[in-house]
Design an enzyme around this catalytic site. Structure first.
Site, PDB file in Angstrom:
ATOM      1  N   CYS A   1     -85.598  13.229 -35.175  1.00 19.48           N
ATOM      2  CA  CYS A   1     -85.953  13.470 -33.776  1.00 19.48           C
ATOM      3  C   CYS A   1     -84.743  13.817 -32.913  1.00 19.48           C
ATOM      4  O   CYS A   1     -83.647  13.326 -33.147  1.00 19.48           O
ATOM      5  CB  CYS A   1     -86.604  12.230 -33.187  1.00 19.48           C
ATOM      6  SG  CYS A   1     -88.002  11.651 -34.122  1.00 19.48           S
TER       7      CYS A   1
ATOM      8  N   ARG B   1     -81.773  19.575 -37.103  1.00 15.73           N
ATOM      9  CA  ARG B   1     -81.906  18.192 -37.537  1.00 15.73           C
ATOM     10  C   ARG B   1     -83.195  17.964 -38.333  1.00 15.73           C
ATOM     11  O   ARG B   1     -83.328  16.944 -39.005  1.00 15.73           O
ATOM     12  CB  ARG B   1     -81.909  17.272 -36.316  1.00 15.73           C
ATOM     13  CG  ARG B   1     -80.570  17.202 -35.620  1.00 15.73           C
ATOM     14  CD  ARG B   1     -80.711  16.493 -34.293  1.00 15.73           C
ATOM     15  NE  ARG B   1     -81.267  15.164 -34.448  1.00 15.73           N
ATOM     16  CZ  ARG B   1     -80.550  14.051 -34.431  1.00 15.73           C
ATOM     17  NH1 ARG B   1     -79.270  14.111 -34.283  1.00 15.73           N
ATOM     18  NH2 ARG B   1     -81.129  12.878 -34.562  1.00 15.73           N
TER      19      ARG B   1
ATOM     20  N   TRP C   1     -89.753  14.121 -35.590  1.00 19.66           N
ATOM     21  CA  TRP C   1     -89.837  14.115 -37.060  1.00 19.66           C
ATOM     22  C   TRP C   1     -90.690  12.912 -37.397  1.00 19.66           C
ATOM     23  O   TRP C   1     -90.284  11.765 -37.196  1.00 19.66           O
ATOM     24  CB  TRP C   1     -88.430  13.984 -37.642  1.00 19.66           C
ATOM     25  CG  TRP C   1     -88.346  14.123 -39.125  1.00 19.66           C
ATOM     26  CD1 TRP C   1     -88.319  15.281 -39.839  1.00 19.66           C
ATOM     27  CD2 TRP C   1     -88.240  13.066 -40.083  1.00 19.66           C
ATOM     28  NE1 TRP C   1     -88.201  15.011 -41.183  1.00 19.66           N
ATOM     29  CE2 TRP C   1     -88.157  13.659 -41.364  1.00 19.66           C
ATOM     30  CE3 TRP C   1     -88.205  11.670 -40.005  1.00 19.66           C
ATOM     31  CZ2 TRP C   1     -88.037  12.920 -42.545  1.00 19.66           C
ATOM     32  CZ3 TRP C   1     -88.102  10.931 -41.173  1.00 19.66           C
ATOM     33  CH2 TRP C   1     -88.018  11.555 -42.418  1.00 19.66           C
TER      34      TRP C   1
ATOM     35  N   ASN D   1     -86.241   8.333 -29.590  1.00 20.43           N
ATOM     36  CA  ASN D   1     -85.731   8.438 -30.965  1.00 20.43           C
ATOM     37  C   ASN D   1     -85.567   7.031 -31.503  1.00 20.43           C
ATOM     38  O   ASN D   1     -85.138   6.143 -30.760  1.00 20.43           O
ATOM     39  CB  ASN D   1     -84.344   9.090 -30.991  1.00 20.43           C
ATOM     40  CG  ASN D   1     -84.401  10.589 -30.896  1.00 20.43           C
ATOM     41  OD1 ASN D   1     -85.474  11.155 -30.699  1.00 20.43           O
ATOM     42  ND2 ASN D   1     -83.253  11.227 -31.023  1.00 20.43           N
ATOM     43  N   GLY D   2     -85.846   6.854 -32.787  1.00 22.45           N
ATOM     44  CA  GLY D   2     -85.687   5.525 -33.386  1.00 22.45           C
ATOM     45  C   GLY D   2     -87.036   4.965 -33.773  1.00 22.45           C
ATOM     46  O   GLY D   2     -88.041   5.689 -33.816  1.00 22.45           O
TER      47      GLY D   2
ATOM     48  N   GLU E   1     -74.170  16.335 -57.064  1.00 26.06           N
ATOM     49  CA  GLU E   1     -74.178  17.036 -55.777  1.00 26.06           C
ATOM     50  C   GLU E   1     -74.817  18.421 -55.927  1.00 26.06           C
ATOM     51  O   GLU E   1     -75.602  18.848 -55.079  1.00 26.06           O
ATOM     52  CB  GLU E   1     -72.741  17.116 -55.234  1.00 26.06           C
ATOM     53  CG  GLU E   1     -72.561  17.909 -53.954  1.00 26.06           C
ATOM     54  CD  GLU E   1     -73.397  17.425 -52.776  1.00 26.06           C
ATOM     55  OE1 GLU E   1     -73.998  16.348 -52.826  1.00 26.06           O
ATOM     56  OE2 GLU E   1     -73.478  18.187 -51.794  1.00 26.06           O
TER      57      GLU E   1
ATOM     58  N   LYS F   1     -78.139  19.688 -53.924  1.00 26.27           N
ATOM     59  CA  LYS F   1     -78.158  20.917 -53.114  1.00 26.27           C
ATOM     60  C   LYS F   1     -79.346  21.783 -53.525  1.00 26.27           C
ATOM     61  O   LYS F   1     -80.080  22.286 -52.698  1.00 26.27           O
ATOM     62  CB  LYS F   1     -76.886  21.754 -53.298  1.00 26.27           C
ATOM     63  CG  LYS F   1     -75.623  21.318 -52.621  1.00 26.27           C
ATOM     64  CD  LYS F   1     -75.621  21.393 -51.133  1.00 26.27           C
ATOM     65  CE  LYS F   1     -76.228  20.189 -50.506  1.00 26.27           C
ATOM     66  NZ  LYS F   1     -75.496  18.987 -50.288  1.00 26.27           N
TER      67      LYS F   1
ATOM     68  N   GLU G   1     -82.758  20.279 -52.538  1.00 25.68           N
ATOM     69  CA  GLU G   1     -82.932  20.243 -51.078  1.00 25.68           C
ATOM     70  C   GLU G   1     -83.426  21.581 -50.526  1.00 25.68           C
ATOM     71  O   GLU G   1     -84.310  21.625 -49.690  1.00 25.68           O
ATOM     72  CB  GLU G   1     -81.589  19.944 -50.382  1.00 25.68           C
ATOM     73  CG  GLU G   1     -81.211  18.492 -50.296  1.00 25.68           C
ATOM     74  CD  GLU G   1     -79.885  18.296 -49.570  1.00 25.68           C
ATOM     75  OE1 GLU G   1     -79.864  17.540 -48.603  1.00 25.68           O
ATOM     76  OE2 GLU G   1     -78.865  18.894 -49.968  1.00 25.68           O
TER      77      GLU G   1
ATOM     78  N   HIS H   1     -80.093  10.933 -75.019  1.00 29.51           N
ATOM     79  CA  HIS H   1     -80.836   9.669 -74.986  1.00 29.51           C
ATOM     80  C   HIS H   1     -82.163   9.820 -74.248  1.00 29.51           C
ATOM     81  O   HIS H   1     -82.628   8.884 -73.595  1.00 29.51           O
ATOM     82  CB  HIS H   1     -79.976   8.576 -74.349  1.00 29.51           C
ATOM     83  CG  HIS H   1     -78.720   8.301 -75.108  1.00 29.51           C
ATOM     84  ND1 HIS H   1     -78.725   7.771 -76.378  1.00 29.51           N
ATOM     85  CD2 HIS H   1     -77.418   8.538 -74.816  1.00 29.51           C
ATOM     86  CE1 HIS H   1     -77.477   7.659 -76.819  1.00 29.51           C
ATOM     87  NE2 HIS H   1     -76.665   8.137 -75.887  1.00 29.51           N
TER      88      HIS H   1
ATOM     89  N   LYS I   1     -81.354  16.213 -40.831  1.00 21.16           N
ATOM     90  CA  LYS I   1     -79.897  16.239 -40.924  1.00 21.16           C
ATOM     91  C   LYS I   1     -79.321  14.847 -40.725  1.00 21.16           C
ATOM     92  O   LYS I   1     -78.388  14.442 -41.394  1.00 21.16           O
ATOM     93  CB  LYS I   1     -79.366  17.196 -39.847  1.00 21.16           C
ATOM     94  CG  LYS I   1     -77.855  17.338 -39.825  1.00 21.16           C
ATOM     95  CD  LYS I   1     -77.393  18.131 -41.016  1.00 21.16           C
ATOM     96  CE  LYS I   1     -75.889  18.188 -41.142  1.00 21.16           C
ATOM     97  NZ  LYS I   1     -75.497  18.492 -42.529  1.00 21.16           N
TER      98      LYS I   1
END
Ligand code: G6P
Length: 606
Positions: free
Chosen positions: A2, A27, A74, A100-101, A482, A486, A489, A505, A601
């Site tokens: 948000c 974001r 969001w 927000n929150g 990483e 990427k 995402e 394995h 974000k």
């Protein structure tokens, strides 16, 4: 996640609010809304969808209002929809709020308010905020007091803007555990959850602290604590350039940020290596203090955690102190063994990640010395930790982190070297070599970027794959993690990373014809072992892509060569082709690289 914008002043509010919201789009969000004062009443416009859509709705409602609050949501509580979008009003429509929150005790508050005849339209936690303010306003008839009483009841995190039709000359804001800033200028005051939203209007910002409540007038600010005692706060000058958050001719922010890595590494190194011994602003550890440390934790989330994993080896080898790297969301709930001899390093690009902040608070409580590494000046994590250091990557807009990661790995290596010098690490030749190699990194990254065209045919070849594996051993394994993050995402391809030796394995059962396997092979000591593992997948028909700094036989489908550097620094170079590959695969699939679905974000909720 948000975003909040607000404006009060002499200019028209709506264009400023829309511009601010679009700067926060990166974001991640699913709905947007605005509330302005219109002829003494509050007019709310909101819907599910992008800021462009909100703009279309507002085009049909021209207004000269010069006070307004705005939000991108969001979804956490309740699906994306017009009703759940912010701003939310109370039953009397006197108050309008963006938030927000998360109000963790919202169901108790909702029940209390419903018992007092309040009705609720949305599924959000936020809707209790205007209604609880309204409840207290009925008995106090004082806006500030009503907001302060409501804030005292909230458990969880909030950054809120409130407007009230009885007081059309002000916006009231309050915050706890969720960022909020106020930018000041002659034309008025700008409120935002993130500085970039309003950076084109001012560089002078108040970074609000927890439990601050502020009355924001067009040319005046009154700061209060939660008991409504007047307090004073200082402004900070922000040095970021507004143009650094534009795309500057690049098609996407992610590509721009990939190309900014030489600069962000140069700026993160700054003058730190100029003197005989490393000096860091804000830290002055002694040999006595560091010799007493018997454990280092490196704690973070997502890409920042991978930066920790990529530097565990450097800390352990140069400082001879055991290092444990953990995800903040796990660390904070597993009762980790921490005492006064523990040093805990927290990494967060945004400095606002809820789990990382929670983990930091826990480590502090248990007596650890805490260091925060962040890319955002004055962010919550830097204010919470005993010591803070900044990466100087500049604003990172694309959700998928690139330049922040390489800047973090750079800064962590410098920190390890700083400790090693204090601890009088005996191999001074190695220290010298690492310092020299750090300074060569920007040019070496430039060389990799010049060869970006090598990656495009690989992207075209594998973009339709449904699964991809990333392999690496030793220092290459965190880079495999990483690279895999990427790819998933921004391309939505299922991908997994494995320590190359683990493949046999279990995971190798999945390999069949044309299954893309991307391997990182940079450590001379381990490369023959990794190559044997790659041969095992070649025999089973896999398509092999290798990122290496060595001369390998041509037995593989694609080889991307990168320059050599010291082993501890290779994660900064080997990740670059993987960032480019993820980028071009996402483009090949026609996806929105900068704003991948479902992601945010800055993850300010647990
Ligand atoms: C989100 C972002 C990731 C980032 C992670 C940690 O998941 O999408 O790119 O690595 O948060 O963020 P931080 O700001 O704490 O580094």
């Amino acid at each position: 996640m948000c975003g909040i914008v607000g404006y009060i002043g002499t200019k028209k509010a709506v264009p400023i609010l829309l511009e601010g919201l679009s700067k926060l789009e990166y974001r991640g969000y699913d709905s947007a809304g605005i509330a302005v004062f219109e002829d003494g009443n509050i007019s709310i416009t909101k819907d599910e969808g992008r800021v462009n859509h909100l703009q279309d709705l507002l085009n049909n409602k021209p207004t000269n209002a010069n006070i307004g609050i705005a939000h991108t949501r969001w979804a956490t509580h309740g699906k994306p929809s017009e009703i759940n979008a912010h701003p939310h009003a109370d039953n009397s429509k006197k108050f309008s709020v963006v938030h927000n929150g998360i109000i963790e005790n919202y169901s108790d508050i909702k029940k209390f308010l419903m018992d007092n005849e309040y009705k609720f339209l949305s599924d959000t936690d936020t809707e209790v905020i205007p209604n609880l303010i309204s409840y207290y306003y009925d008995s106090t008839n004082n806006l500030l007091e009503a907001i302060s009483l409501a804030c005292k009841d909230f458990k969880g995190s909030y950054a809120i803007e409130v407007i009230c039709s009885d007081c059309p000359d002000r916006i009231i804001v309050a915050k706890k555990d969720s960022p909020l800033v106020i930018g000041t200028s002659k034309e008025g005051n700008y409120i935002a959850s993130d500085i970039p939203a309003v950076l084109s209007h001012t560089k002078d910002f108040y970074l609000l602290e927890d439990n601050d409540i502020v009355e924001v007038f067009p040319s005046k600010l009154n700061f209060y604590n939660q008991n409504l005692e007047l307090i004073s706060r200082k402004t900070e000058k922000i040095s970021w350039d507004a143009s650094s958050i534009e795309k500057n001719g690049f098609e996407d922010f992610m590509l721009k940020e990939i190309y900014e890595q030489p600069k962000s590494i140069r700026e993160t190194i700054g003058f730190k290596l100029n003197k005989e011994k490393i000096e860091l602003d804000n830290i002055s550890f002694t040999k006595e203090f560091l010799s007493n440390i018997n454990k280092i934790f490196i704690i973070a989330c997502g890409t920042a955690m991978h930066a920790g994993l990529a530097t565990k080896l450097t800390f352990e080898n140069l400082c001879k102190i055991p290092v444990e790297v953990d995800m903040a969301s796990e660390f904070r709930y597993r009762n980790p063994l921490i005492d006064k001899k523990t040093l805990a390093i927290f990494i967060s690009q945004s400095g606002e990640t809820a789990d990382t902040i929670g983990a930091l608070k826990l480590a502090k409580e248990k007596g650890a010395t805490t260091i925060a590494l962040s890319n955002v000046i004055g962010s919550s994590i830097t204010r919470e930790a005993d010591i803070y250091l900044y990466t100087h990557a500049g604003p990172e807009i694309a959700v998928a982190s690139t330049k922040a990661y390489t800047a973090q790995v750079t800064l962590l290596n410098i920190l390890a070297l700083y400790f090693a010098e204090i601890l009088e690490y005996s191999d001074t030749k190695l220290i010298k070599e690492l310092k020299y190699e750090l300074l060569q990194l920007p040019n070496k990254i430039d060389d990799i970027l010049k060869n970006y065209k090598e990656v495009i045919p690989i992207a075209k070849d594998i973009y339709s794959a449904s699964d991809v594996f990333f392999l690496g051993r030793g220092i290459d394994y965190p880079v495999a993690m990483e690279g895999s993050l990427k790819l998933k995402e921004i391309s939505y391809i299922h991908s997994e990373s494995y320590a190359a030796g683990e493949l046999k394995h279990g995971p190798i059962a999945l390999i069949d014809n044309n299954f893309p396997v991307i391997s990182i092979v940079t450590d001379e000591m381990l490369s023959s072992k990794t190559i044997s593992n790659i041969q095992e997948v070649v025999s089973r028909g896999a398509k092999t892509i290798i990122v290496t700094n060595q001369d390998l036989s041509k037995n593989f489908d694609y080889i991307i060569k990168i320059p050599k550097t010291h082993k501890y620094l290779t994660p900064i170079l080997s990740v670059i082709p993987l960032q480019l590959l993820a980028y071009y695969i996402s483009k090949e699939k026609g996806l929105d690289v900068d704003k991948p679905r479902n992601l945010a974000k800055s993850v300010t909720v647990e």
